[in-house]
Write a protein that holds these residues in place. Sequence first.
Motif, PDB file in Angstrom:
ATOM      1  N   GLN A 137       0.824  -1.216   0.000  1.00 43.38           N
ATOM      2  CA  GLN A 137       0.000   0.000   0.000  1.00 43.38           C
ATOM      3  C   GLN A 137       0.863   1.273   0.000  1.00 43.38           C
ATOM      4  OE1 GLN A 137      -3.572  -1.334   2.103  1.00 43.38           O
ATOM      5  NE2 GLN A 137      -3.944   0.787   2.628  1.00 43.38           N
ATOM      6  N   ARG A 138       1.954   1.210  -0.780  1.00 41.76           N
ATOM      7  CA  ARG A 138       2.938   2.276  -0.743  1.00 41.76           C
ATOM      8  C   ARG A 138       3.173   2.895  -2.117  1.00 41.76           C
ATOM      9  NH1 ARG A 138       7.659  -0.432   1.824  1.00 41.76           N
ATOM     10  NH2 ARG A 138       7.829  -1.379  -0.201  1.00 41.76           N
ATOM     11  N   PHE A 155       4.612   6.627  -2.186  1.00 48.27           N
ATOM     12  CA  PHE A 155       4.282   7.524  -1.064  1.00 48.27           C
ATOM     13  C   PHE A 155       5.304   7.343   0.061  1.00 48.27           C
ATOM     14  CE2 PHE A 155       0.255   6.413  -3.124  1.00 48.27           C
ATOM     15  CZ  PHE A 155      -0.141   7.670  -3.524  1.00 48.27           C
ATOM     16  N   GLY A 157       4.748   7.072   3.111  1.00 53.67           N
ATOM     17  CA  GLY A 157       4.197   6.169   4.121  1.00 53.67           C
ATOM     18  C   GLY A 157       3.096   5.329   3.482  1.00 53.67           C
ATOM     19  N   ILE A 158       2.334   4.634   4.313  1.00 53.76           N
ATOM     20  CA  ILE A 158       1.240   3.814   3.795  1.00 53.76           C
ATOM     21  C   ILE A 158       0.103   4.718   3.330  1.00 53.76           C
ATOM     22  CG2 ILE A 158      -0.562   2.174   4.508  1.00 53.76           C
ATOM     23  CD1 ILE A 158       1.536   0.777   6.179  1.00 53.76           C
ATOM     24  N   CYS A 159      -0.402   4.446   2.145  1.00 49.67           N
ATOM     25  CA  CYS A 159      -1.494   5.260   1.593  1.00 49.67           C
ATOM     26  C   CYS A 159      -2.814   4.858   2.274  1.00 49.67           C
ATOM     27  CB  CYS A 159      -1.575   5.037   0.089  1.00 49.67           C
ATOM     28  SG  CYS A 159      -2.874   5.981  -0.697  1.00 49.67           S
ATOM     29  N   THR A 160      -3.540   5.854   2.781  1.00 54.17           N
ATOM     30  CA  THR A 160      -4.808   5.559   3.462  1.00 54.17           C
ATOM     31  C   THR A 160      -6.025   5.908   2.609  1.00 54.17           C
ATOM     32  OG1 THR A 160      -4.597   7.706   4.537  1.00 54.17           O
ATOM     33  CG2 THR A 160      -3.941   5.785   5.822  1.00 54.17           C
ATOM     34  N   THR A 173      -1.697   9.865   3.597  1.00 60.27           N
ATOM     35  CA  THR A 173      -0.867   8.778   4.121  1.00 60.27           C
ATOM     36  C   THR A 173      -1.025   8.637   5.635  1.00 60.27           C
ATOM     37  OG1 THR A 173       1.089  10.121   4.517  1.00 60.27           O
ATOM     38  CG2 THR A 173       0.876   9.161   2.326  1.00 60.27           C
TER      39      THR A 173
END
Lengths: 363, 289
Positions: A137-138, A155, A157-160, A173
Amino acid sequence: MQKKNIVGYSVIPLFVIFLYILLASQPIPEEVSLAPHWIVDLTALSAQGPETPPSQGVVPFKSGSFFGYIGVDGKGGGLLPMNGAVTYSRNWWIDFVDPSRPITLRNPSRTIQTTIEQVPGYPFFLEDRLFFIDEEQRSLFRYTEEGKFLWSYTFPGICTGLSSGTNRLVAGTLEGLLVVLDVTNGKELYRFEPGGSRRSLILSSAISKNDTYIALVAGLEPQRFLVLEQFKNTYKVLYHRYLSSNYRRPVWCTIVKDEWVLYEQPEGIGILHLFSKKFWFLSFPEKYRSYRIKKIGGTEQQGIVGVLLSQEKNHALLTIRLPDTILGIAPYEAGETDLTTVQDTFYLSSDTRFISFSFIEGR
Amino acid sequence: MKRWGFFLLLVSGMLFPLFSIEWPTDSRTIRRSFGMNGGGRFFGGFEFTTESPIYTIDAGEVLFFDNDFYTPIRGFPSPLQNWIAIEHQEALISIYGKLEGVSERASALIDKGTPLGIPRKQRGTGERLLYFSLYDRENKQWVHPALLLPSYEDTKAPLIRQVQLVPRDGTAAVVLGRTRTCKQGTYQIYLDVIDTFDANPSITTVPFTYQCFVNGIEHSRLQVDTLYVKEGKLLMGKQKSFPVEQVYRKDGLLYLGDIQLTRGKVKIEFLVTDLAGNQRTSTFDLMVE
């Protein structure tokens, strides 16, 4: 002298009435009436896909073990096979099992458009465009409908969450960064870290169709709602509000008609008019305050919004005339349900039924 | 028996002073480890094959959880599936993905060793897999989990399977060990190395440090300790960073820099070290024509 006074006494009230009519009057509100279009029994559809795609276009639906397309006129619908997780748009669909297997992009009539042998992650569509997100998820990858790789972006960080406008894409993120990308080449156009909270993170972000506005829910203790407005090549904060909520999960935030922002709040919904910056809180009817928002669908021309509320198998469709008039609430039971809007028409699917309706405004 | 040594303590101490965490599961079956090359992509965590319960590695605060794969809220289906992120002291975030389910908790504060459920059966294979990674919020980077997790026994040294020198002019690669001569010019160094550990010898992991010495002098060094993003591109290594797309070849080989060879005898030595400090050396004498 007395005649003059009489004229004077009668002119002043007339003038006041005239001023009142001019300044304080409001147009007579338009009557809104429900116009049902059709109901289709999903169990009666053939497992062949739409025989001939209707000229006005099709609407996708997924409900439980069903997936398919139906014409906007309620005709020519069909069910499609589903082995894995189906991802779809109005023109394309992919039956996806896992990233180690090739994927096939098909149109609603099941015709194969292309096959991509080596996929970089999980496929999905935003505004009918094909994307992949990697398994951590990055990283985001954009492909054409012909299966050609266009660009990738990683990204920090982790994409939210992701949302797409006409030419821009906005992503949030886990560590609290908002990034705006050019959807054509993947170039980073703008980044923003809201801050101001004890813990930074982006819970939800949305971009308007015209790419002008970005709305987001960010941070913990306090949680904040922000709206950014495009200013030349960058964005500036247009509106800011501290929230009483402290959600730690994805929350609904959406922009309707490039004019209204709706975002999830405990027991209701926050509504902001972007032009006047006026804010409303619409409280859900008491019975539905514990329900979770499953989907929000806004019409393109009318200021009418459908809010699909769910609590296990109990659902309710709440229709709102913006900003805060509840037009009606329709409770029903279903295992799976979904709401789609195309222009000014609503499409609501349940386990066995698919219905279409709209609202007519008139005096 | 060799345990993770002074070297590891030094690196982890630099990253997170006075910080100790526990394993998220009793299983040590790490299917994929930090830095693994998956078709040119860097894996930034640990993937466990386990049916055992999953626990929090330390006390902390629930930062975020996501328990709906299909929800249209986020705009894409979540590859981490049901996942939870917990923020600990020192701005360290632990991420637990592919869980059976994540429920909303009454309190956001969470103790060390709190059960988070079991991993979810994966579509297709039916395996239960846990995705676990550590993100350092302060430095905006993913950290090798083994740098902070308690050590496990490992006596096996990494294995250098092949070293290739690929000429810049596109001609055939020189496989060191098989060839003792090569033409002068600039070459790209590629390594094929695997590592295993005692708990599960059938599973290969990634060594921690790669070094290349030319005539006894360190020529290049690559450390698989952190992963971060700059201008939309992934970079690996804390002390000296390299773009992942440059280092990781799609066929699994690892790029260790360029080398310029001039006429004469040259001694090239490769030293590969795993997290436990086990080392493997390969030395090649080459005649450059």
